[in-house]
Write an enzyme that holds these catalytic residues in place. Structure first.
Site, PDB file in Angstrom:
ATOM      1  N   HIS A  53     -64.751  72.604  92.932  1.00  0.00           N
ATOM      2  CA  HIS A  53     -65.877  73.126  93.845  1.00  0.00           C
ATOM      3  C   HIS A  53     -66.551  72.346  94.143  1.00  0.00           C
ATOM      4  O   HIS A  53     -66.799  71.010  93.699  1.00  0.00           O
ATOM      5  CB  HIS A  53     -66.504  74.396  92.922  1.00  0.00           C
ATOM      6  N   GLU A  55     -69.957  71.809  94.145  1.00  0.00           N
ATOM      7  CA  GLU A  55     -70.943  71.260  93.288  1.00  0.00           C
ATOM      8  C   GLU A  55     -70.339  70.139  92.477  1.00  0.00           C
ATOM      9  O   GLU A  55     -70.972  69.198  92.138  1.00  0.00           O
ATOM     10  CB  GLU A  55     -71.243  72.437  92.483  1.00  0.00           C
ATOM     11  N   CYS A  78     -70.613  79.333  90.660  1.00  0.00           N
ATOM     12  CA  CYS A  78     -69.829  80.365  89.936  1.00  0.00           C
ATOM     13  C   CYS A  78     -70.038  80.358  88.420  1.00  0.00           C
ATOM     14  O   CYS A  78     -70.631  79.520  88.119  1.00  0.00           O
ATOM     15  CB  CYS A  78     -68.263  80.142  90.030  1.00  0.00           C
ATOM     16  N   ALA A 157     -56.595  88.435 125.552  1.00  0.00           N
ATOM     17  CA  ALA A 157     -57.104  87.712 126.829  1.00  0.00           C
ATOM     18  C   ALA A 157     -56.782  88.418 127.988  1.00  0.00           C
ATOM     19  O   ALA A 157     -55.546  88.969 128.007  1.00  0.00           O
ATOM     20  CB  ALA A 157     -55.981  86.423 127.017  1.00  0.00           C
ATOM     21  N   LEU A 207     -46.142  80.584 117.880  1.00  0.00           N
ATOM     22  CA  LEU A 207     -47.231  81.055 116.861  1.00  0.00           C
ATOM     23  C   LEU A 207     -47.686  80.256 116.004  1.00  0.00           C
ATOM     24  O   LEU A 207     -48.140  80.487 114.838  1.00  0.00           O
ATOM     25  CB  LEU A 207     -47.002  82.495 116.438  1.00  0.00           C
ATOM     26  N   ARG A 210     -51.494  74.596 117.612  1.00  0.00           N
ATOM     27  CA  ARG A 210     -51.517  73.224 118.060  1.00  0.00           C
ATOM     28  C   ARG A 210     -52.839  72.616 118.897  1.00  0.00           C
ATOM     29  O   ARG A 210     -53.353  73.311 119.829  1.00  0.00           O
ATOM     30  CB  ARG A 210     -50.286  73.382 119.484  1.00  0.00           C
ATOM     31  N   GLY A 302     -54.307  98.173 119.850  1.00  0.00           N
ATOM     32  CA  GLY A 302     -54.690  99.854 120.235  1.00  0.00           C
ATOM     33  C   GLY A 302     -54.395 100.350 118.735  1.00  0.00           C
ATOM     34  O   GLY A 302     -55.211 101.371 118.407  1.00  0.00           O
ATOM     35  N   SER A 303     -53.137 100.326 118.162  1.00  0.00           N
ATOM     36  CA  SER A 303     -53.098 100.927 116.690  1.00  0.00           C
ATOM     37  C   SER A 303     -54.051 100.510 115.651  1.00  0.00           C
ATOM     38  O   SER A 303     -54.538 101.336 115.009  1.00  0.00           O
ATOM     39  CB  SER A 303     -51.581 100.680 116.306  1.00  0.00           C
TER      40      SER A 303
HETATM   41  C1  AOF Z   1     -68.655  77.622  93.583  1.00  0.00           C
HETATM   42  N1  AOF Z   1     -68.429  76.697  94.366  1.00  0.00           N
HETATM   43  O1  AOF Z   1     -66.977  75.544  95.928  1.00  0.00           O
HETATM   44  C2  AOF Z   1     -66.587  77.723  95.339  1.00  0.00           C
HETATM   45  C3  AOF Z   1     -66.847  78.724  94.631  1.00  0.00           C
HETATM   46  O2  AOF Z   1     -60.140  80.090  91.197  1.00  0.00           O
HETATM   47  P1  AOF Z   1     -61.377  79.161  91.513  1.00  0.00           P
HETATM   48  O3  AOF Z   1     -61.786  78.375  90.070  1.00  0.00           O
HETATM   49  O4  AOF Z   1     -61.344  77.917  92.516  1.00  0.00           O
HETATM   50  O5  AOF Z   1     -62.527  80.064  91.938  1.00  0.00           O
HETATM   51  C4  AOF Z   1     -62.534  80.797  93.055  1.00  0.00           C
HETATM   52  C5  AOF Z   1     -64.018  81.780  92.968  1.00  0.00           C
HETATM   53  O6  AOF Z   1     -65.073  80.816  92.885  1.00  0.00           O
HETATM   54  C6  AOF Z   1     -64.129  82.255  94.419  1.00  0.00           C
HETATM   55  O7  AOF Z   1     -63.550  83.701  94.425  1.00  0.00           O
HETATM   56  C7  AOF Z   1     -65.398  82.285  94.451  1.00  0.00           C
HETATM   57  O8  AOF Z   1     -66.051  83.234  93.564  1.00  0.00           O
HETATM   58  C8  AOF Z   1     -65.962  80.859  93.686  1.00  0.00           C
HETATM   59  N2  AOF Z   1     -65.750  79.965  94.780  1.00  0.00           N
HETATM   60  N3  AOF Z   1     -67.957  78.788  93.661  1.00  0.00           N
HETATM   61  O9  AOF Z   1     -69.537  77.703  92.692  1.00  0.00           O
HETATM   62  C9  AOF Z   1     -67.412  76.563  95.339  1.00  0.00           C
HETATM   63  N4  AOF Z   1     -65.543  77.714  96.383  1.00  0.00           N
HETATM   64 ZN    ZN Z   2     -67.683  76.942  91.029  1.00  0.00          ZN
END
Ligand code: AOF
Ligand code: ZN
Length: 366
Positions: A53, A55, A78, A157, A207, A210, A302-303
């Site tokens: 992550h 941090e 997290c 478009a 699709l 590019r 539309g759907s």
């Molecule tokens: C953070 N810093 O840079 C991100 C977070 O499966 P993992 O361990 O990668 O966890 C994914 C979850 O962690 C994601 O759903 C979100 O809640 C958090 N992402 N958290 O502290 C980060 N990418």
């Molecule tokens: Zn994290």
């Protein structure tokens, strides 16, 4: 010039996150900046699901300087063991003094727990710095993690009179080259791209993404209730990105088998006659496709609009009037009786791109 304050560092963290849009899959984009004694000592961005992550990268760079520092992070750190260990624990272990957060993590596994863990250990936590920008940045993640459904962007478009082709079906080109380039950046930033089979039959498009530099191509999703897709179409043969078909139980079994033998996934979305788009979204969400760019045609658009399945509409308008009593429009569906029933776009953003205009908004159903 912006004064040096919390917003200044958060802006840097957001910029790092913004640049990673499209490459983190179902994960959010996140940036982090470590500041100690008035200087930046660590930078980090979450780059790919399953890798560290934001941090963690920033703290690794800061090393021993993390102690007593302020850490700016665009999303609440997290608190759970996912593919990687909890960032809040890491911040506590590093003895940082202050954590500045742009927005909460709506992931039910986190949802405030990360902030609480930090505060319980006496770390000063400030939240809400550049919050709106952080929320907008992770609109796709927020929708997916809270609903399990993909974030759906409909891109059109059209001419100024709303047509996506002339009365003879000619459509090359409506929007200008600069507008068409922007669409490739949009493709890069979505996990899936969806069209109706009519578009395959009419244009045999690739699709893919590019750009002037390499980009990421989304999974190609074709709504094709009766599997009319020609076996020689590009999306089934070029191998440039996975292709997935949405059909119904009415589709020919032999054709479905032939497609599956080629490694093409065929989803059965309802009993017909047309693809149950709500069910399709649920199934695509289960396959971890967290965002979809819909590029037409008019019937699919539309759907989706009728079924309230669009999160955002991005319309490129070219200064042309083509007319045509039967020329297709960008949203083809039965339509509403009264103007008061119309879908309106909120949070409107308007941008001029040369002689084209791009209008973005969030559809609101009355
Ligand atoms: C953070 N810093 O840079 C991100 C977070 O499966 P993992 O361990 O990668 O966890 C994914 C979850 O962690 C994601 O759903 C979100 O809640 C958090 N992402 N958290 O502290 C980060 N990418
Ligand atoms: Zn994290």
């Amino acid at each position: 010039m912006h004064n040096i304050d919390d917003e200044y560092y958060m802006d840097l963290a957001l910029q790092m996150a913004e640049r990673a849009q499209g490459q983190t899959g179902i994960n959010p984009v996140v940036g982090a900046v470590v500041v100690k004694d008035g200087a930046i000592v660590g930078l980090g961005s979450h780059l790919k699901r399953g890798t560290p992550h934001a941090e963690v990268h920033a703290l690794n760079m800061a090393g021993a300087q993390a102690e007593g520092s302020t850490v700016y992070v665009t999303l609440e750190p997290c608190s759970h063991y996912g593919m990687t260990p909890p960032c809040s624990e890491r911040l506590i272990r590093e003895k940082v003094s202050r954590v500045v957060i742009a927005c909460d993590d709506p992931n039910p596994l986190v949802a405030g727990r990360g902030i609480r863990m930090l505060r319980e250990k006496g770390i000063e936590v400030v939240t809400g710095i550049l919050r709106d920008r952080a929320i907008r940045l992770n609109k796709m993640f927020i929708k997916y993690i809270t609903t399990g459904l993909p974030y759906v962007t409909i891109k059109t478009a059209s001419t100024l009179d709303g047509k996506i082709a002339s009365r003879t079906g000619d459509s090359k080109w409506i929007s200008n080259a600069a507008a068409r380039d922007i669409v490739h950046t949009m493709r890069h930033r979505h996990q899936g791209i969806m069209v109706g089979v009519g578009t395959i039959l009419a244009d045999d498009p690739q699709l893919t993404t590019r750009l002037s530099v390499p980009g990421l191509s989304p999974v190609r999703i074709i709504a094709d209730s009766t599997l009319r897709i020609p076996l020689n179409s590009k999306v089934l043969n070029d191998g440039l990105a996975p292709t997935l078909l949405l059909s119904t139980s009415e589709a020919d079994r032999d054709k479905a088998d032939a497609l599956r033998e080629r490694g093409i996934e065929v989803l059965i979305c309802g009993d017909g006659p047309s693809v149950d788009l709500k069910l399709a979204m649920t199934q695509l969400g289960e396959r971890e496709i967290s965002s979809i760019l819909v590029e037409g045609g008019g019937r699919l658009n539309g759907s989706l609009l009728e079924r309230q399945l669009a999160d955002e509409v991005v319309m490129f308008l070219a200064p042309k009037l083509i007319g045509g009593l039967h020329a297709p429009g960008s949203f083809r569906f039965e339509g509403y009786e009264r103007m008061a029933d119309a879908v309106t776009l909120s949070g409107l953003e308007v941008e001029q791109i040369g002689d084209n205009v791009c209008i973005k908004g969030t559809p609101v159903w009355p």
